[in-house]
Design an enzyme around this catalytic site. Structure first.
Site, PDB file in Angstrom:
ATOM      1  N   LYS A  48      33.604  50.438  20.807  1.00  0.00           N
ATOM      2  CA  LYS A  48      33.488  51.225  22.103  1.00  0.00           C
ATOM      3  C   LYS A  48      34.520  50.167  23.421  1.00  0.00           C
ATOM      4  CE  LYS A  48      29.470  48.111  23.562  1.00  0.00           C
ATOM      5  NZ  LYS A  48      28.025  48.239  23.651  1.00  0.00           N
ATOM      6  N   TYR A 278      50.227  32.713  47.925  1.00  0.00           N
ATOM      7  CA  TYR A 278      49.258  33.268  49.006  1.00  0.00           C
ATOM      8  C   TYR A 278      48.395  32.461  49.626  1.00  0.00           C
ATOM      9  CZ  TYR A 278      50.962  37.938  47.715  1.00  0.00           C
ATOM     10  OH  TYR A 278      51.840  39.292  47.494  1.00  0.00           O
TER      11      TYR A 278
END
Ligand SMILES: *Cc1c(COP(=O)(O)O)cnc(C)c1O
Length: 388
Positions: A48, A278
């Site tokens: 899955k 950043y």
């Protein structure tokens, strides 16, 4: 050194960040599951969520070639991808039988878990109209507290499903909530007892084909009494332990299969006191050599790794400095004289005597190994080297 095995038909440029998935290792782990349960029990690998993020189709092909008698997916779409890719073995669909999927279930010859009466009715109506009989598993909640018929609803549900000519009950299934507890199996034992009890309900006995299933990886590895007729290993196939953080894959005997690589795209020399990236969340405290790696949260390399965790370059740990960006992450290579533009970077996997395991990255992220591999972004090309 690992090499990129490019698909010749691909027109894509080889990206400097890529995954290599060792299919031989996946098969070894499948065989380990088979060994654990013995040859009377069938092993249906769980692929899955695109094979836990690693590529459902190539993994499924390898597993079917190695003898997997069937596969499990979460959704009908996932099963469709496998059918389109030529996978012909039985495909079990866990929680995908939702309104509107009935036609696909029938057309693609899928075997769903049934966990509500409404879903059973809708599937039966279409099956009857098409003169088909669909094999299904009845999902009961034996203690997971998630989907499935409760013990209370169960008998009346079976009574009703029994009257549906379009549905054949292949078996009873349930899911373990605490199978990762190797030592303390109380909850698991209770779930097993509950399942055994439900299996004796006369209403069910009459109609059940008896291909019953309970165990996931934790059940397979730690609870032999949970094995029943077929088992559903997921995480252990992909080289991680279901019992992390108490246990790691080494303890379970599963082999690592995931290698995540990149290459340095720039190196700069900066003086002490230089803020990086950043928010200037990191400032150098000495003259430093900083390498830029083209991987970021756009690739599923979590921003939570900012100033935490490391990569391997030339077999040496290079700590992440500053914030992980969407496309780029900076690491400190001051102590790695061999680090150059183009040098191989190991994000997950082995480099020399060092290794970054899925479990290790899970610990940096305060999560479980499942999430680490499921989150590796679609932007990262996956390669399946035939042999090391
Ligand atoms: C995901 C899943 C599995 C596999 O679990 P692992 O812990 O990865 O082995 C088995 N059964 C069901 C119903 C699942 O949803």
């Amino acid at each position: 050194m690992p090499t990129i095995t490019m698909d010749n038909s691909s027109t894509h440029v080889a990206r400097f960040t890529w995954l290599e998935i060792n299919l031989t290792g996946v098969v070894e782990n499948f065989l380990l599951a088979q060994k654990n349960v013995g040859n009377k029990v069938k092993v249906f690998p769980v692929v899955k969520a695109d094979g836990y993020g690693l590529g459902a189709l190539p993994i499924s092909r390898a597993l079917v070639a190695a003898g997997a008698p069937g596969l499990c997916v979460g959704l009908v779409e996932e099963a469709e991808e496998l059918r389109q890719g030529g996978i012909e073995v039985p495909l079990i669909v866990f929680a995908g039988l939702t309104p509107g999927t009935e036609q696909f279930i029938i057309d693609l010859d899928l075997t769903p878990f049934i966990y509500t009466l409404d879903a059973a009715k809708a599937l039966n109506n279409l099956a009857v109209a098409l003169n088909k009989k669909v094999s299904c598993y009845i999902k009961v909640d034996t203690g997971m507290g998630r989907i499935g018929f409760s013990q209370k609803e169960f008998v009346s549900a079976i009574k009703e499903i029994k009257t549906m000519p379009g549905i054949k009950i292949a078996g009873l299934v349930s899911h373990l909530s605490c199978s990762d507890e190797e030592q303390n199996g109380e909850v698991t034992n209770k779930q097993i007892d509950t399942m055994q009890e439900i299996l004796t309900a006369p209403e069910l006995v009459e109609v059940n084909q008896g291909f019953n299933s309970l165990a996931n990886s934790g059940g397979i590895l730690y609870h032999p009494n949970s094995h029943m007729k077929w088992v559903r290993p997921g995480i252990m196939l992909y080289g991680a332990s279901p019992a992390y953080p108490r246990l790691t894959s080494k303890h379970d005997g599963v082999v690592g299969v995931v290698n995540w690589f990149s290459r340095i795209i720039q190196i700069t020399q900066v003086s002490a006191g230089t803020p990086l990236g950043y928010g200037h969340s990191y400032t150098t405290n000495k003259t430093s050599k900083i390498a830029q790696i083209p991987v970021g949260y756009g690739d599923g390399y979590s921003r939570s790794l900012s100033n935490k965790g490391y990569v391997l370059i030339a077999g040496i740990k290079a700590p992440i400095v500053g914030r992980v960006c969407m496309d780029i992450t900076a690491v400190d290579v001051t102590d790695i004289p061999d680090a150059k533009v183009g040098s191989l970077v190991t994000i997950l996997g082995k480099d020399g005597s060092q290794q970054i395991s899925i479990e290790m990255m899970a610990s940096w992220l305060d999560t479980i190994p499942y999430e680490v591999i499921c989150n590796i972004g679609k932007r990262v090309p996956r390669y399946y080297p035939s042999k090391k």
